[in-house]
Scaffold this motif. Structure first.
Motif, PDB file in Angstrom:
ATOM      1  N   LEU A  35       1.601  -9.005  45.734  1.00  0.00           N
ATOM      2  CA  LEU A  35       1.046  -7.839  45.045  1.00  0.00           C
ATOM      3  C   LEU A  35       1.162  -6.544  45.849  1.00  0.00           C
ATOM      4  N   VAL A  36       1.235  -6.637  47.189  1.00  0.00           N
ATOM      5  CA  VAL A  36       1.209  -5.427  48.012  1.00  0.00           C
ATOM      6  C   VAL A  36       2.552  -4.711  48.041  1.00  0.00           C
ATOM      7  N   GLN A  37       3.580  -5.321  47.501  1.00  0.00           N
ATOM      8  CA  GLN A  37       4.903  -4.683  47.527  1.00  0.00           C
ATOM      9  C   GLN A  37       4.889  -3.370  46.745  1.00  0.00           C
ATOM     10  N   ASN A  38       5.356  -2.310  47.402  1.00  0.00           N
ATOM     11  CA  ASN A  38       5.487  -0.982  46.775  1.00  0.00           C
ATOM     12  C   ASN A  38       4.173  -0.400  46.283  1.00  0.00           C
ATOM     13  N   MET A  46      -7.976  -4.316  43.875  1.00  0.00           N
ATOM     14  CA  MET A  46      -8.443  -4.343  42.486  1.00  0.00           C
ATOM     15  C   MET A  46      -7.825  -5.502  41.716  1.00  0.00           C
ATOM     16  N   ALA A  47      -6.514  -5.717  41.918  1.00  0.00           N
ATOM     17  CA  ALA A  47      -5.842  -6.816  41.235  1.00  0.00           C
ATOM     18  C   ALA A  47      -6.367  -8.169  41.705  1.00  0.00           C
ATOM     19  N   LEU A  48      -6.605  -8.303  43.001  1.00  0.00           N
ATOM     20  CA  LEU A  48      -7.147  -9.558  43.538  1.00  0.00           C
ATOM     21  C   LEU A  48      -8.539  -9.831  42.991  1.00  0.00           C
ATOM     22  N   LEU A  73      -4.163  -8.689  34.380  1.00  0.00           N
ATOM     23  CA  LEU A  73      -5.048  -8.846  35.539  1.00  0.00           C
ATOM     24  C   LEU A  73      -4.496  -8.158  36.784  1.00  0.00           C
ATOM     25  N   ILE A  74      -3.185  -8.225  36.974  1.00  0.00           N
ATOM     26  CA  ILE A  74      -2.615  -7.650  38.196  1.00  0.00           C
ATOM     27  C   ILE A  74      -2.060  -6.248  37.971  1.00  0.00           C
TER      28      ILE A  74
END
Length: 216
Positions: A35-38, A46-48, A73-74
């Motif tokens: 998820l942390v990419q870019n 927030m997504a987690l 969600l993500i």
């Protein structure tokens, strides 16, 4: 070749342990690395949180979610269509071995990194992050902060991830715990001192002699 250990020791002495990566479990690290990419960590957080509330980060529950639900969600992490595809593929790969990280490391052995690089959305930085933080194997994470740091120290032609990493030599005594701390130190240093060359020159590494990093 570059032996980064003297730099690591200097940074550790000046900054202390960082206890990086921010996560409560290895599976949270896996998901966070996708998820942390870019994007920045606030968006990932927030997504987690959304995923935790919905699935408790249980791999099978995440894989059973409809694609549209997972995308929703993500969504705060951005690029949610591609990241959903990557997350599903990566978690399916882990699920094949019941997320038994030690078993997987033994199963793939020296092919572990190469295998991860074949997964959708897993590049060199993500693969090395998983090696260090999930599979407990030493590796140098040559991320943007690392490339900027070594450039400011006087090394040249470090334009991409693999160019720096191929020049790094880690001694056998360098553990995965050292790799975790070094990555955390570089990223924290980067946030403080790598915004400009002036900031770097004013830091405790401003006068660091790069010749200390020559491989013995």
């Amino acid at each position: 070749m570059i032996n980064p250990v003297p730099l690591y020791k200097e940074m550790f002495q000046q900054m202390g342990p960082q206890h990086w990566w921010p996560a409560d479990s290895k599976m949270e690290i896996v998901i966070g690395a996708i998820l942390v990419q870019n994007t920045n960590w606030n968006n990932v957080d927030m997504a987690l949180t959304n995923l935790k509330d919905e699935t408790h980060l249980d791999v099978k529950q995440i894989l059973n979610l409809p694609t549209e639900t997972l995308q929703s969600l993500i969504r705060p992490s951005g690029f949610y269509v591609n990241k959903t595809r990557s997350l599903q593929a990566v978690l399916k790969w882990f699920d094949q071995d019941d997320c038994n990280f030690a078993l997987m490391a033994d199963k793939y052995k020296s092919d572990l990194r190469r295998t991860m690089l074949k997964l959708p959305g897993v590049g060199e930085e993500t693969a090395d992050s998983l090696l260090v933080y999930v599979f407990d194997q030493p590796a140098f994470i040559a991320d943007k902060y690392a490339r900027t740091l070594f450039t400011d120290l006087g090394f040249r032609n470090l334009g991409n991830y693999s160019k720096l990493q191929k020049r790094i030599w880690l001694p056998e005594s360098f553990t995965y715990q050292d790799a975790q701390e070094f990555h955390g130190l570089i990223d924290e240093f980067g946030k403080r001192y790598l915004k400009s060359r002036r900031d770097f020159d004013a830091s405790f590494l401003g006068g660091f002699d790069k010749h200390q990093l020559d491989r013995p």
